[in-house]
Design a protein around this motif. Structure first.
Motif, PDB file in Angstrom:
ATOM      1  N   LYS A  78       1.027  -1.209  -0.164  1.00  0.00           N
ATOM      2  CA  LYS A  78      -0.787  -0.191   0.195  1.00  0.00           C
ATOM      3  C   LYS A  78       0.464   1.630   0.126  1.00  0.00           C
ATOM      4  O   LYS A  78       0.503   2.472  -1.064  1.00  0.00           O
ATOM      5  CB  LYS A  78      -1.182   0.041   1.272  1.00  0.00           C
ATOM      6  N   PHE A  79       1.466   1.036   1.139  1.00  0.00           N
ATOM      7  CA  PHE A  79       2.754   2.394   1.141  1.00  0.00           C
ATOM      8  C   PHE A  79       3.837   3.078  -0.216  1.00  0.00           C
ATOM      9  O   PHE A  79       3.519   3.580  -1.031  1.00  0.00           O
ATOM     10  CB  PHE A  79       3.512   2.049   1.723  1.00  0.00           C
ATOM     11  N   LYS A  80       4.126   1.803  -0.940  1.00  0.00           N
ATOM     12  CA  LYS A  80       5.099   1.849  -2.432  1.00  0.00           C
ATOM     13  C   LYS A  80       3.927   1.764  -3.611  1.00  0.00           C
ATOM     14  O   LYS A  80       4.503   2.671  -4.667  1.00  0.00           O
ATOM     15  CB  LYS A  80       5.882   0.143  -2.416  1.00  0.00           C
ATOM     16  N   TYR A  81       2.989   0.436  -4.040  1.00  0.00           N
ATOM     17  CA  TYR A  81       2.612   0.894  -5.004  1.00  0.00           C
ATOM     18  C   TYR A  81       0.696   2.099  -5.040  1.00  0.00           C
ATOM     19  O   TYR A  81       0.670   1.822  -5.882  1.00  0.00           O
ATOM     20  CB  TYR A  81       2.057  -0.069  -5.637  1.00  0.00           C
ATOM     21  N   GLY A  82       0.522   1.886  -3.536  1.00  0.00           N
ATOM     22  CA  GLY A  82      -0.621   2.395  -3.669  1.00  0.00           C
ATOM     23  C   GLY A  82      -1.427   4.361  -4.009  1.00  0.00           C
ATOM     24  O   GLY A  82      -2.261   4.611  -4.208  1.00  0.00           O
ATOM     25  N   LYS A  83       0.035   4.887  -4.382  1.00  0.00           N
ATOM     26  CA  LYS A  83      -0.201   6.019  -4.698  1.00  0.00           C
ATOM     27  C   LYS A  83      -0.747   6.324  -6.463  1.00  0.00           C
ATOM     28  O   LYS A  83      -0.148   5.819  -6.656  1.00  0.00           O
ATOM     29  CB  LYS A  83       1.315   6.856  -4.322  1.00  0.00           C
TER      30      LYS A  83
END
Length: 489
Positions: free
Chosen positions: A484-489
C-alpha cells in the motif's frame, strides 16, 4: 568426394574446382568447434580482439586483391566489391575492437527496495557453436560480419557459404589461416543445400541465416524441433517515396544507386518507387536520361556488373512478362543478353499492385515507378507488402519526411538517402513481417550471440529472508502495508 567448378558469372571463366564436404564432415567439424569453444570462450576479450585486429590489418593491406577475387566470384565490379564487401567488414572489425569490451562487461542494474541489501547485475556469456549460413549476393560481408560478432563474444563459428559463390569460402579460409586463428574456432563448410540442411540438424547453439524468406521458414521449422534459436535476415521489397518537395536531382541519383547497385541483387534494393504526381514527369525524364549514362559490363570500367545467380534471371523475366501483360511499359532497358548473364538496367512505368513485380521480391536491376497523389496514398502503397526490411522517404521538409517515415512498416528507414543505415554499425539492423527475425550490428550484434544471465547477490549473513518459510499472518500484514505504501499512490 564430389567437386564443383567455380565460375565467374560475368564471363564464364573457370576459377577452379572445389572439393565439396561430405555429409559426415559436418559432424566432424561440429565436434571440433565444440571442443575449441571450451578454450576460446575462456580466453580474455582482449585476446579475442587481437585476432580482430589481425584480420583488419590483413584486409587493409590486401583489400584490393580480396575485392578482385570477390568480383570474380560474383560478377560485380571490383570497386563495388571493395566498397560493399571489404570496407563494411573493415568497419565492423574496428567497431567491435573499440566497443566489444564495454558491450560485454557485466552491467549493474538497480535493485528494488524490497530486495534491500542485495546487488543485481547482468552477465553476457557466449552461446557455443554458431552456424552462419551465408547468401550469394554479398557472400563476403554477410558471412563475415555475423561471424565477427559471434567470434568476439566468445563463440566458435561454422560458416556455410552459398555454393553459387563457393570461391568466397576459399577467400575466407585464406584469411583465417593468415591470422593464425586457433584450429576449430572458424571453419568453412563447402557444399549445397544438403550440407546446409545437415548443419541445421547438427544442433548448433544458434543459426544465423541470410537468404530468401522461403528457405528461412524451412530453417526455422527445422530449428524449432530442437529449440535452436535462429536469426533470420530475409527478403525485402523496399519502397521509395518521393514527395513533391524532394530534391529531384538527389532523389533520381539515389534511386539509380539504390535500385541498381549490385545489379539490384540487394535485400535493401529500392524495388518500388512512388513519385508525387506533380513531379512524376520530371522525375521520369531525369531518371531516363541518367540511366543511359551508366556503364554495364565486367571489370573496373563499369558501374553495374552481371547477375550473380543465373537462376535469378528467370524470376525477373517472369515478373516482367506478368507486368507487361497487365499493362506496364518498359521505358528503358529490359533486355536480357544472349548469354543470360546481364539484364540491362530497366525503368518500368504504368505499374500497379496487381503485378508480381510490385509484390514479390525481384532481386534485379529493375526500377518500377508508380505515381501517387496524396501522402496518405503513398503510405498505404508502401505498407501494402508482406515485407518490411527497409524504406526511404525523400523531401526537403525534414519534419514532413519524418512524419511519413514514422508511418512506414519497416525495420530500417532512410530519409533523403538509401541503404546507408546498414553502413552505420551503431544502428541495429533487421526486418519485420516476412523480412526476418532478430537484429545485428551495434551492441545488438554481440548480444545476439550471447546468453543473457541475470545475477542476484546477497552477502549471505542472515539466516532467513522475510518471504521464506514459515508464513504467518504478521508477515502478510507487513507485506500488505508495504504494498500500500509503495504502490498505492
Amino acid at each position: 568426394m564430389s567437386t564443383i567448378k567455380m565460375v565467374n558469372p560475368s564471363n564464364g571463366d573457370v576459377l577452379g574446382e572445389i572439393k565439396l564436404d561430405e555429409i559426415e564432415t559436418v559432424s566432424i567439424k561440429m565436434e571440433k568447434a565444440r571442443n575449441s569453444f571450451k578454450v576460446w570462450s575462456q580466453i580474455s576479450i582482449d585476446e579475442r580482439i587481437e585476432y580482430l585486429y589481425k584480420m583488419r590489418k590483413y584486409l587493409i593491406e590486401n583489400g584490393e586483391k580480396v575485392a578482385e577475387d570477390i568480383s570474380k566470384a560474383t560478377g560485380k565490379p571490383p570497386k563495388e566489391a571493395y566498397i560493399t564487401e571489404v570496407f563494411p567488414v573493415i568497419d565492423a572489425l574496428k567497431y567491435y575492437e573499440k566497443k566489444a569490451t564495454e558491450i560485454l562487461k557485466p552491467k549493474r542494474v538497480k535493485t528494488p527496495i524490497h530486495l534491500f541489501g542485495k546487488k543485481s547485475y547482468i552477465k553476457y556469456k557466449p552461446m557455443g557453436v554458431i552456424a552462419v549460413i551465408a547468401p550469394w549476393n554479398y557472400p563476403f560481408q554477410l558471412a563475415m560480419i555475423p561471424m565477427i560478432s559471434a567470434l568476439v563474444s566468445g563463440n566458435t563459428v561454422i560458416v556455410k557459404p552459398s555454393s553459387v559463390t563457393a570461391y568466397v569460402g576459399i577467400i575466407m579460409e585464406n584469411i583465417f589461416r593468415e591470422i593464425n586463428i586457433p584450429d576449430g574456432v572458424l571453419q568453412v563448410l563447402h557444399g549445397g543445400s544438403d550440407i546446409g540442411n545437415e548443419l541445421v540438424h547438427s544442433r548448433p547453439n544458434k543459426i544465423f541465416f541470410t537468404g530468401s524468406t522461403k528457405v528461412g521458414k524451412i530453417i526455422m521449422k527445422a530449428a524449432s524441433e530442437q529449440l535452436i534459436p535462429v536469426e533470420l535476415e530475409l527478403g525485402g521489397k523496399d519502397p521509395m517515396i518521393v514527395l513533391e518537395d524532394a530534391n529531384l536531382e538527389r532523389a533520381v541519383n539515389g534511386a539509380l544507386w539504390g535500385a541498381l547497385s549490385n545489379s539490384g541483387q540487394t535485400c535493401l534494393s529500392i524495388e518500388r518507387v512512388y513519385v508525387h504526381e506533380n513531379i512524376y514527369t520530371n522525375f521520369i525524364n531525369l531518371l531516363s536520361d541518367r540511366i543511359e549514362k551508366l556503364r554495364q559490363g565486367y571489370g573496373d570500367g563499369f558501374d553495374i556488373g552481371s547477375m550473380t545467380s543465373i537462376n535469378q534471371i528467370d524470376i525477373i523475366k517472369e515478373q516482367l512478362e506478368d507486368a507487361l501483360d497487365k499493362g506496364a511499359k518498359i521505358l528503358k532497358g529490359g533486355t536480357i543478353t544472349d548469354d543470360k548473364r546481364f539484364i540491362t538496367p530497366t525503368i518500368l512505368t504504368d505499374v500497379n499492385h496487381d503485378m508480381k513485380i510490385m509484390k514479390e521480391e525481384t532481386f534485379g536491376p529493375i526500377i518500377p515507378v508508380m505515381v501517387f497523389r496524396t501522402e496518405e496514398e503513398a503510405i498505404k502503397l508502401a505498407n501494402d507488402s508482406e515485407f518490411g526490411l527497409g524504406a526511404s522517404v525523400w523531401s526537403r521538409d525534414l519534419e514532413k519526411a519524418k512524419r511519413v517515415a514514422d508511418k512506414i512498416e519497416t525495420g530500417n528507414i532512410c530519409i533523403n538517402d538509401v541503404i546507408m543505415h546498414f553502413a552505420n554499425m551503431n544502428l541495429p539492423f533487421g526486418g519485420i513481417k516476412q523480412s526476418g527475425i532478430g537484429r545485428y550490428h551495434s551492441s545488438d550484434g554481440i548480444y545476439a550471440f550471447c546468453n543473457t544471465v541475470s545475477v542476484l547477490v546477497d552477502k549471505g549473513k542472515k539466516l532467513r529472508e522475510s518471504n521464506w518459510y514459515p508464513y504467518s499472518k504478521l508477515k502478510m500484514a507487513y507485506l500488505k502495508r508495504f504494498i500500500k505504501f509503495k504502490y498505492g499512490k
